[in-house]
Design an enzyme around this catalytic site. Sequence first.
Site, PDB file in Angstrom:
ATOM      1  N   ASN A  47       0.769  -1.244  -0.128  1.00  0.00           N
ATOM      2  CA  ASN A  47       0.056   0.144  -0.122  1.00  0.00           C
ATOM      3  C   ASN A  47       0.872   1.260  -0.015  1.00  0.00           C
ATOM      4  O   ASN A  47       1.691   1.603   1.043  1.00  0.00           O
ATOM      5  CB  ASN A  47      -0.838  -0.139   1.256  1.00  0.00           C
ATOM      6  CG  ASN A  47      -1.691   1.083   1.409  1.00  0.00           C
ATOM      7  OD1 ASN A  47      -1.647   1.922   0.546  1.00  0.00           O
ATOM      8  ND2 ASN A  47      -2.463   1.431   2.689  1.00  0.00           N
ATOM      9  N   TRP A  48       1.171   1.964  -1.255  1.00  0.00           N
ATOM     10  CA  TRP A  48       1.792   2.893  -1.127  1.00  0.00           C
ATOM     11  C   TRP A  48       1.235   4.216  -0.580  1.00  0.00           C
ATOM     12  O   TRP A  48       2.143   5.171  -0.418  1.00  0.00           O
ATOM     13  CB  TRP A  48       2.164   3.393  -2.499  1.00  0.00           C
ATOM     14  CG  TRP A  48       3.201   2.573  -3.271  1.00  0.00           C
ATOM     15  CD1 TRP A  48       3.468   1.325  -2.835  1.00  0.00           C
ATOM     16  CD2 TRP A  48       4.293   2.640  -4.347  1.00  0.00           C
ATOM     17  NE1 TRP A  48       4.631   0.591  -3.523  1.00  0.00           N
ATOM     18  CE2 TRP A  48       4.777   1.705  -4.600  1.00  0.00           C
ATOM     19  CE3 TRP A  48       4.287   3.837  -5.181  1.00  0.00           C
ATOM     20  CZ2 TRP A  48       6.126   1.588  -5.609  1.00  0.00           C
ATOM     21  CZ3 TRP A  48       5.161   3.745  -6.449  1.00  0.00           C
ATOM     22  CH2 TRP A  48       6.066   2.634  -6.369  1.00  0.00           C
ATOM     23  N   LYS A  49       0.087   4.382  -0.289  1.00  0.00           N
ATOM     24  CA  LYS A  49      -0.661   5.355   0.343  1.00  0.00           C
ATOM     25  C   LYS A  49      -0.465   6.843  -0.444  1.00  0.00           C
ATOM     26  O   LYS A  49      -0.438   6.300  -1.640  1.00  0.00           O
ATOM     27  CB  LYS A  49      -0.309   5.560   1.793  1.00  0.00           C
ATOM     28  CG  LYS A  49      -0.239   4.482   2.766  1.00  0.00           C
ATOM     29  CD  LYS A  49       0.109   4.557   4.178  1.00  0.00           C
ATOM     30  CE  LYS A  49       0.143   3.351   4.815  1.00  0.00           C
ATOM     31  NZ  LYS A  49      -0.017   3.164   6.355  1.00  0.00           N
TER      32      LYS A  49
ATOM     33  N   HIS B 107      -9.401   1.030   5.311  1.00  0.00           N
ATOM     34  CA  HIS B 107      -8.147   1.248   5.763  1.00  0.00           C
ATOM     35  C   HIS B 107      -8.235   2.177   7.130  1.00  0.00           C
ATOM     36  O   HIS B 107      -9.018   2.979   7.106  1.00  0.00           O
ATOM     37  CB  HIS B 107      -7.119   1.804   4.855  1.00  0.00           C
ATOM     38  CG  HIS B 107      -5.574   1.694   5.468  1.00  0.00           C
ATOM     39  ND1 HIS B 107      -5.201   2.565   6.365  1.00  0.00           N
ATOM     40  CD2 HIS B 107      -4.586   0.753   5.160  1.00  0.00           C
ATOM     41  CE1 HIS B 107      -4.023   2.411   6.668  1.00  0.00           C
ATOM     42  NE2 HIS B 107      -3.663   1.239   5.955  1.00  0.00           N
TER      43      HIS B 107
ATOM     44  N   GLU C  61      -6.761   4.411   8.241  1.00  0.00           N
ATOM     45  CA  GLU C  61      -6.332   5.859   8.166  1.00  0.00           C
ATOM     46  C   GLU C  61      -7.821   6.532   7.336  1.00  0.00           C
ATOM     47  O   GLU C  61      -7.871   7.700   7.562  1.00  0.00           O
ATOM     48  CB  GLU C  61      -5.238   6.049   7.127  1.00  0.00           C
ATOM     49  CG  GLU C  61      -3.669   5.854   7.730  1.00  0.00           C
ATOM     50  CD  GLU C  61      -2.692   5.353   6.931  1.00  0.00           C
ATOM     51  OE1 GLU C  61      -2.666   5.478   5.748  1.00  0.00           O
ATOM     52  OE2 GLU C  61      -1.675   4.710   7.746  1.00  0.00           O
TER      53      GLU C  61
ATOM     54  N   GLU D 287      -5.110  -5.225  10.629  1.00  0.00           N
ATOM     55  CA  GLU D 287      -4.081  -4.343  10.814  1.00  0.00           C
ATOM     56  C   GLU D 287      -4.296  -3.563  12.263  1.00  0.00           C
ATOM     57  O   GLU D 287      -5.131  -2.476  12.433  1.00  0.00           O
ATOM     58  CB  GLU D 287      -3.956  -3.324   9.697  1.00  0.00           C
ATOM     59  CG  GLU D 287      -3.765  -3.759   8.576  1.00  0.00           C
ATOM     60  CD  GLU D 287      -3.189  -2.793   7.545  1.00  0.00           C
ATOM     61  OE1 GLU D 287      -2.106  -3.064   6.915  1.00  0.00           O
ATOM     62  OE2 GLU D 287      -4.059  -1.573   7.253  1.00  0.00           O
TER      63      GLU D 287
ATOM     64  N   GLY E  32       3.053   1.771  10.958  1.00  0.00           N
ATOM     65  CA  GLY E  32       4.129   2.824  10.740  1.00  0.00           C
ATOM     66  C   GLY E  32       4.785   3.147  11.924  1.00  0.00           C
ATOM     67  O   GLY E  32       5.720   4.158  11.961  1.00  0.00           O
TER      68      GLY E  32
ATOM     69  N   SER F 155       3.755  -2.480  10.264  1.00  0.00           N
ATOM     70  CA  SER F 155       5.457  -2.640  10.604  1.00  0.00           C
ATOM     71  C   SER F 155       5.922  -4.089  10.163  1.00  0.00           C
ATOM     72  O   SER F 155       6.803  -4.483  10.678  1.00  0.00           O
ATOM     73  CB  SER F 155       5.732  -2.293  11.942  1.00  0.00           C
ATOM     74  OG  SER F 155       5.243  -1.159  12.021  1.00  0.00           O
TER      75      SER F 155
ATOM     76  N   GLY G 147       3.058  -1.416   4.186  1.00  0.00           N
ATOM     77  CA  GLY G 147       2.866  -0.045   3.749  1.00  0.00           C
ATOM     78  C   GLY G 147       4.439   0.649   3.516  1.00  0.00           C
ATOM     79  O   GLY G 147       4.733   0.459   2.543  1.00  0.00           O
TER      80      GLY G 147
END
Length: 244
Positions: free
Chosen positions: A6-8, A91, A93, A161, A167, A206, A227
Amino acid sequence: MLIAGNWKMNGLTEALKQAEAVADALKAAPAKANCAICPPATLAGHMAAVLGDAVAMGGQNCHADASGAHTGDISAEMWADIGAEYVIVGHSERRESYGETNEQVAAKAAAVIRAGLTPIICIGESLAQRQAGETLDVLGAQLRGSIPAVASTTDIVIAYEPIWAIGSGLTPTLDEIADTHAFLRTVMQDVLGDRAVTTPIQYGGSVKPANASDILALDNVDGALVGGASLKAEDFLGIIRAAV
Ligand code: PEP
């Protein structure tokens, strides 16, 4: 086993070199796992060309409608049109930043299925929920609320997650991951029936080359959603090669 990156909101055109390096390496020596990269929408067209057949492409989000007056949004049909095979929905976020509810996530997942793609449905507890001993209640409710009814007859992927692990460099212990995934499998049996057995449950939070082998070897861990470590070909390949 599905390893998805997932490159966000990361990656300008220059970053396609990293994806190309992953695809080239997997063409030369195919991975044991299925692999995908979910780029920002701006890179999707180029990304599909760079990845070819070696790595699938995914979206990071979609609107529940197929088309219409939704400025700035992208439909699942649009992701399909540009060559995506997966779309991440729910997600943490997006749940946090945009207040996405389980109902909205389920509607998006149903849209992904409608478009002929596979949703990667994310769930996860916050640190406060974990510290309050609410983890399994939260995850159970998210699973039941975010899986659309149509999923009982088609492929979906679940990504567990823990929000506090994303992260942060922190991860649950291996025993905690295994226990949580076993619990998720049980809830999924309720929701999906027999399909629960073959529905992949990814771990995310992570994951790096250094911890990937141990995590991916656990029972009921059927892949990883990655990520930060998916942005560099060497790191992402290290995780992909850990899937045996
Ligand atoms: C993610 O946000 O999906 C994720 C797992 O991030 P990271 O690997 O950077 O923790």
